[in-house]
Motif scaffolding. Structure first.
Motif, PDB file in Angstrom:
ATOM      1  N   PRO A  20       0.821  -1.217   0.000  1.00 20.77           N
ATOM      2  CA  PRO A  20       0.000   0.000   0.000  1.00 20.77           C
ATOM      3  C   PRO A  20       0.854   1.264   0.000  1.00 20.77           C
ATOM      4  CG  PRO A  20      -0.868  -1.567   1.576  1.00 20.77           C
ATOM      5  CD  PRO A  20       0.446  -2.123   1.091  1.00 20.77           C
ATOM      6  N   GLU A  21       2.003   1.235   0.677  1.00 20.21           N
ATOM      7  CA  GLU A  21       2.878   2.401   0.719  1.00 20.21           C
ATOM      8  C   GLU A  21       3.482   2.685  -0.658  1.00 20.21           C
ATOM      9  OE1 GLU A  21       3.137  -0.236   2.881  1.00 20.21           O
ATOM     10  OE2 GLU A  21       2.225   0.738   4.603  1.00 20.21           O
ATOM     11  N   GLN A  22       3.868   1.641  -1.367  1.00 20.94           N
ATOM     12  CA  GLN A  22       4.413   1.820  -2.709  1.00 20.94           C
ATOM     13  C   GLN A  22       3.348   2.361  -3.655  1.00 20.94           C
ATOM     14  OE1 GLN A  22       5.758  -2.235  -3.114  1.00 20.94           O
ATOM     15  NE2 GLN A  22       7.903  -1.620  -2.888  1.00 20.94           N
ATOM     16  N   GLU A  23       2.147   1.813  -3.553  1.00 25.19           N
ATOM     17  CA  GLU A  23       1.054   2.286  -4.393  1.00 25.19           C
ATOM     18  C   GLU A  23       0.756   3.755  -4.095  1.00 25.19           C
ATOM     19  OE1 GLU A  23      -3.306   0.844  -5.963  1.00 25.19           O
ATOM     20  OE2 GLU A  23      -2.437  -0.134  -4.215  1.00 25.19           O
ATOM     21  N   LEU A  24       0.793   4.130  -2.827  1.00 26.88           N
ATOM     22  CA  LEU A  24       0.575   5.515  -2.442  1.00 26.88           C
ATOM     23  C   LEU A  24       1.645   6.427  -3.061  1.00 26.88           C
ATOM     24  CD1 LEU A  24      -0.994   7.606  -0.787  1.00 26.88           C
ATOM     25  CD2 LEU A  24       0.482   7.041   1.153  1.00 26.88           C
ATOM     26  N   GLN A  25       2.896   5.968  -3.058  1.00 22.71           N
ATOM     27  CA  GLN A  25       3.964   6.751  -3.680  1.00 22.71           C
ATOM     28  C   GLN A  25       3.691   6.975  -5.171  1.00 22.71           C
ATOM     29  OE1 GLN A  25       8.032   5.477  -2.921  1.00 22.71           O
ATOM     30  NE2 GLN A  25       7.396   4.669  -0.929  1.00 22.71           N
ATOM     31  N   LEU A  26       3.180   5.956  -5.837  1.00 22.23           N
ATOM     32  CA  LEU A  26       2.855   6.094  -7.262  1.00 22.23           C
ATOM     33  C   LEU A  26       1.705   7.076  -7.472  1.00 22.23           C
ATOM     34  CD1 LEU A  26       3.208   2.393  -8.421  1.00 22.23           C
ATOM     35  CD2 LEU A  26       4.668   4.320  -9.074  1.00 22.23           C
ATOM     36  N   TYR A  27       0.671   6.986  -6.645  1.00 20.67           N
ATOM     37  CA  TYR A  27      -0.445   7.937  -6.756  1.00 20.67           C
ATOM     38  C   TYR A  27       0.046   9.365  -6.561  1.00 20.67           C
ATOM     39  CZ  TYR A  27      -4.303   4.679  -7.188  1.00 20.67           C
ATOM     40  OH  TYR A  27      -5.185   3.746  -7.650  1.00 20.67           O
ATOM     41  N   HIS A  28       0.920   9.560  -5.585  1.00 12.91           N
ATOM     42  CA  HIS A  28       1.462  10.905  -5.341  1.00 12.91           C
ATOM     43  C   HIS A  28       2.352  11.356  -6.497  1.00 12.91           C
ATOM     44  CE1 HIS A  28       0.734  11.246  -0.742  1.00 12.91           C
ATOM     45  NE2 HIS A  28      -0.313  10.793  -1.386  1.00 12.91           N
ATOM     46  N   HIS A  29       3.178  10.450  -7.007  1.00 12.19           N
ATOM     47  CA  HIS A  29       4.076  10.796  -8.109  1.00 12.19           C
ATOM     48  C   HIS A  29       3.295  11.304  -9.325  1.00 12.19           C
ATOM     49  CE1 HIS A  29       7.608  10.670 -10.664  1.00 12.19           C
ATOM     50  NE2 HIS A  29       6.875  10.044 -11.572  1.00 12.19           N
ATOM     51  N   TYR A  30       2.200  10.631  -9.631  1.00  8.73           N
ATOM     52  CA  TYR A  30       1.394  11.017 -10.793  1.00  8.73           C
ATOM     53  C   TYR A  30       0.292  12.025 -10.438  1.00  8.73           C
ATOM     54  CZ  TYR A  30       3.742   7.473 -13.541  1.00  8.73           C
ATOM     55  OH  TYR A  30       4.689   6.740 -14.210  1.00  8.73           O
ATOM     56  N   ARG A  31       0.301  12.466  -9.175  1.00  5.59           N
ATOM     57  CA  ARG A  31      -0.681  13.441  -8.687  1.00  5.59           C
ATOM     58  C   ARG A  31      -2.111  12.993  -8.946  1.00  5.59           C
ATOM     59  NH1 ARG A  31       3.289  17.883 -10.547  1.00  5.59           N
ATOM     60  NH2 ARG A  31       4.297  18.348  -8.575  1.00  5.59           N
TER      61      ARG A  31
END
Length: 144
Positions: free
Chosen positions: A106-117
């Motif tokens: 979930p933390e990695q997925e969250l990083q991706l969501y943030h990266h792509y805004r």
């Protein structure tokens, strides 16, 4: 052999759904292009949402000796025989590197969501994923 990895449905774009007309099996080996038409690479793997089975992320091999970059499949689109991702090449190549062939936490997925805004809903509001769930999915097609 095509590898499909399933994600736990921890975070989803608020009010959006993944483009359901994309068949994950048909994406493997397809060329991927950024929003300006620049070639990024070739789709290496597709990650599915654990709860819905819908394609959510693709790992794009960015070069012969390069790494895979995770890209969101929503709002990406198939145009002809290629995947068109509505982000600049630099942003895609700068995406967090988690390696491929294993599940995203979930933390990695969250990083991706943030990266792509991408707009995300909180995991607490997602009734499909109970609190404390640590099962981040399984390889699709693997015998249960």
């Amino acid at each position: 052999m095509c590898r499909f990895v399933v994600l736990t449905r921890q975070l989803r774009p608020r009010g959006g759904t993944v483009q359901t007309d994309i068949d994950p099996r048909s994406l493997i080996g397809r060329k991927a292009f950024d929003r300006n038409g620049a070639k990024i690479g070739t789709v290496d793997e597709v990650y599915l949402d654990d709860a819905t089975g819908e394609p959510e992320w693709a790992a794009v091999r960015t070069g012969l000796f390069s790494r895979d970059a995770f890209v969101p499949l929503e709002p990406s689109k198939m145009v002809g025989d290629s995947l068109h991702i509505p982000y600049d090449r630099k942003l895609i190549k700068d995406a967090p590197d988690f390696g491929v062939g294993r599940h995203l936490s979930p933390e990695q997925e969250l990083q991706l969501y943030h990266h792509y805004r991408l707009d995300i809903s909180s995991p607490a509001s997602d009734s499909a994923s109970p609190a404390g769930d640590t099962d981040f999915g399984r390889i699709a097609g693997a015998d249960d």
